[in-house]
Motif scaffolding. Sequence first.
Motif, PDB file in Angstrom:
ATOM      1  N   SER A   5     -46.746  19.314 -48.166  1.00 15.09           N
ATOM      2  CA  SER A   5     -47.169  19.504 -46.639  1.00 15.09           C
ATOM      3  C   SER A   5     -47.529  18.112 -45.971  1.00 15.09           C
ATOM      4  CB  SER A   5     -48.396  20.501 -46.761  1.00 15.09           C
ATOM      5  OG  SER A   5     -49.233  20.462 -45.301  1.00 15.09           O
ATOM      6  N   GLY A   6     -47.478  17.933 -44.696  1.00 15.28           N
ATOM      7  CA  GLY A   6     -47.752  16.657 -44.217  1.00 15.28           C
ATOM      8  C   GLY A   6     -49.421  16.650 -43.753  1.00 15.28           C
ATOM      9  N   LYS A   7     -49.741  15.655 -43.548  1.00 13.73           N
ATOM     10  CA  LYS A   7     -51.301  15.431 -43.243  1.00 13.73           C
ATOM     11  C   LYS A   7     -51.355  15.426 -41.811  1.00 13.73           C
ATOM     12  CE  LYS A   7     -55.015  12.122 -43.588  1.00 13.73           C
ATOM     13  NZ  LYS A   7     -55.459  10.766 -44.022  1.00 13.73           N
ATOM     14  N   PHE A   8     -52.341  16.246 -41.284  1.00  9.35           N
ATOM     15  CA  PHE A   8     -52.482  16.409 -39.679  1.00  9.35           C
ATOM     16  C   PHE A   8     -53.563  15.332 -39.256  1.00  9.35           C
ATOM     17  CE2 PHE A   8     -54.851  17.792 -36.102  1.00  9.35           C
ATOM     18  CZ  PHE A   8     -53.810  17.804 -35.028  1.00  9.35           C
ATOM     19  N   ALA A   9     -53.242  14.838 -38.435  1.00 10.37           N
ATOM     20  CA  ALA A   9     -54.160  13.756 -37.756  1.00 10.37           C
ATOM     21  C   ALA A   9     -54.025  13.241 -36.249  1.00 10.37           C
ATOM     22  CB  ALA A   9     -54.427  12.542 -38.751  1.00 10.37           C
ATOM     23  N   ILE A  10     -54.927  12.859 -35.608  1.00  8.64           N
ATOM     24  CA  ILE A  10     -54.697  12.288 -34.215  1.00  8.64           C
ATOM     25  C   ILE A  10     -55.321  11.037 -34.132  1.00  8.64           C
ATOM     26  CG2 ILE A  10     -55.420  12.364 -31.748  1.00  8.64           C
ATOM     27  CD1 ILE A  10     -55.728  15.367 -32.122  1.00  8.64           C
ATOM     28  N   TYR A  11     -54.172  10.003 -33.665  1.00  2.00           N
ATOM     29  CA  TYR A  11     -54.581   8.392 -33.773  1.00  2.00           C
ATOM     30  C   TYR A  11     -54.523   7.887 -32.249  1.00  2.00           C
ATOM     31  CZ  TYR A  11     -53.400   8.803 -38.876  1.00  2.00           C
ATOM     32  OH  TYR A  11     -53.577   9.223 -40.124  1.00  2.00           O
ATOM     33  N   GLU A  12     -55.083   6.788 -32.555  1.00  2.00           N
ATOM     34  CA  GLU A  12     -55.146   5.793 -31.209  1.00  2.00           C
ATOM     35  C   GLU A  12     -53.724   5.295 -31.062  1.00  2.00           C
ATOM     36  OE1 GLU A  12     -59.342   4.420 -29.752  1.00  2.00           O
ATOM     37  OE2 GLU A  12     -59.185   4.085 -31.786  1.00  2.00           O
ATOM     38  N   THR A  13     -53.390   4.630 -30.125  1.00  2.00           N
ATOM     39  CA  THR A  13     -51.971   3.890 -30.226  1.00  2.00           C
ATOM     40  C   THR A  13     -52.117   2.483 -29.337  1.00  2.00           C
ATOM     41  OG1 THR A  13     -51.440   5.196 -27.813  1.00  2.00           O
ATOM     42  CG2 THR A  13     -50.895   6.272 -29.649  1.00  2.00           C
ATOM     43  N   TYR A  14     -50.984   1.999 -29.451  1.00  2.00           N
ATOM     44  CA  TYR A  14     -50.788   0.740 -28.710  1.00  2.00           C
ATOM     45  C   TYR A  14     -50.018   0.886 -27.562  1.00  2.00           C
ATOM     46  CZ  TYR A  14     -52.848  -2.062 -32.523  1.00  2.00           C
ATOM     47  OH  TYR A  14     -53.516  -2.603 -33.643  1.00  2.00           O
ATOM     48  N   ASP A  15     -50.366   0.299 -26.268  1.00  2.00           N
ATOM     49  CA  ASP A  15     -49.598   0.446 -25.177  1.00  2.00           C
ATOM     50  C   ASP A  15     -48.044  -0.289 -25.433  1.00  2.00           C
ATOM     51  OD1 ASP A  15     -49.147   1.133 -22.184  1.00  2.00           O
ATOM     52  OD2 ASP A  15     -49.045  -0.711 -21.947  1.00  2.00           O
ATOM     53  N   ALA A  16     -47.083   0.166 -25.060  1.00  2.00           N
ATOM     54  CA  ALA A  16     -45.718  -0.510 -25.213  1.00  2.00           C
ATOM     55  C   ALA A  16     -45.726  -1.847 -24.433  1.00  2.00           C
ATOM     56  CB  ALA A  16     -44.435   0.267 -24.915  1.00  2.00           C
ATOM     57  N   ALA A  17     -46.176  -1.825 -23.011  1.00  2.00           N
ATOM     58  CA  ALA A  17     -46.247  -3.067 -22.429  1.00  2.00           C
ATOM     59  C   ALA A  17     -46.935  -4.354 -22.935  1.00  2.00           C
ATOM     60  CB  ALA A  17     -46.928  -2.706 -21.148  1.00  2.00           C
ATOM     61  N   GLY A  18     -47.945  -3.968 -23.728  1.00  2.00           N
ATOM     62  CA  GLY A  18     -48.541  -4.998 -24.356  1.00  2.00           C
ATOM     63  C   GLY A  18     -48.130  -5.445 -25.727  1.00  2.00           C
ATOM     64  N   LEU A  19     -46.832  -4.858 -26.101  1.00  2.00           N
ATOM     65  CA  LEU A  19     -46.138  -5.201 -27.080  1.00  2.00           C
ATOM     66  C   LEU A  19     -44.953  -6.349 -26.909  1.00  2.00           C
ATOM     67  CD1 LEU A  19     -46.532  -2.202 -29.535  1.00  2.00           C
ATOM     68  CD2 LEU A  19     -47.835  -4.087 -29.661  1.00  2.00           C
TER      69      LEU A  19
END
Length: 291
Positions: A87-101
């Motif tokens: 089973s995979g682990k469920f979670a909600i994460y923050e992200t990075y904006d693609a434009a800033g990369l």
Amino acid sequence: MKKIIVGAALMVFMLSGCQGHAQKYCQQVTAEFSDADAPEELKKLTVEKLIQNVKYKKQQADIKLENGVIVAKIPCEGVSPSTYFRSGKFAIYETYDAAGLANALAGMASISADMGIPFEQLVDTHFAYGASIGTCLIMRMEQFQALVNLQEIKKLLPDGLTFAFGIPEKGAKSVPVFAVKIVKDAPITLNMMKDAAITESRNGMSYDVNLEFKKEYKKAWEELTQKNTNKCLAIMLGDQVLSCPMLMAPIANGKATIAANMDKQQAGEMAQRINFSLPLEVLITEVKMLD
């Protein structure tokens, strides 16, 4: 002793030779939690989810939590013991904006070109939006993953950034690639959720999966969405991004929606995968035959 991580990285092995036993259970599996210091409530919830999953699949197993480890007695079916823990682990994460990369992606493209692999063959950045850096051809996913695992690439990226693939739509040849802030203690985890259920989408042509949080965690969800207004949050199961919506305003009702253009069966399967996902990863440490 060889440990097998059950979750995002799963190694499957088979046992044979127990078909001749007459008893109901002939194998005993011992498993540890990847985070031995995790709260006891998470360990108990993980065992509860394992038992629920076994019942849902109409399998048989005697699973218990004994002295901080999982002990499971399983039948003589000749199947992989890891099947009961998958089973995979469920979670909600923050992200990075693609434009800033942009600078990091330019550096990745340069290194990729030096290796004789045009970066545009791996990622089509024309489809970049929010936390998505673009799309990757399904046939190129392993090649892209090998590239981002290079040490010289990792030096270009912010700490904690992990590139994760989204769900391919039916018949699609490519998948979105998201820049996710993977941290040990995810902002939102399975134990904060009440349940996942399907509902008909607003357009009436597909189905969504609605997530509802427990009363005591609604405030945590509201604060996270307030912090990330006009940003994206990655809703993940295992190493796959189920949805990565842009938040236009804080969400105070303790709910979230996964809209991925799914039919009823697909939405139902996703809801079940979330409901039966494990709060903690599990490591199989021993498999032995019972007398």
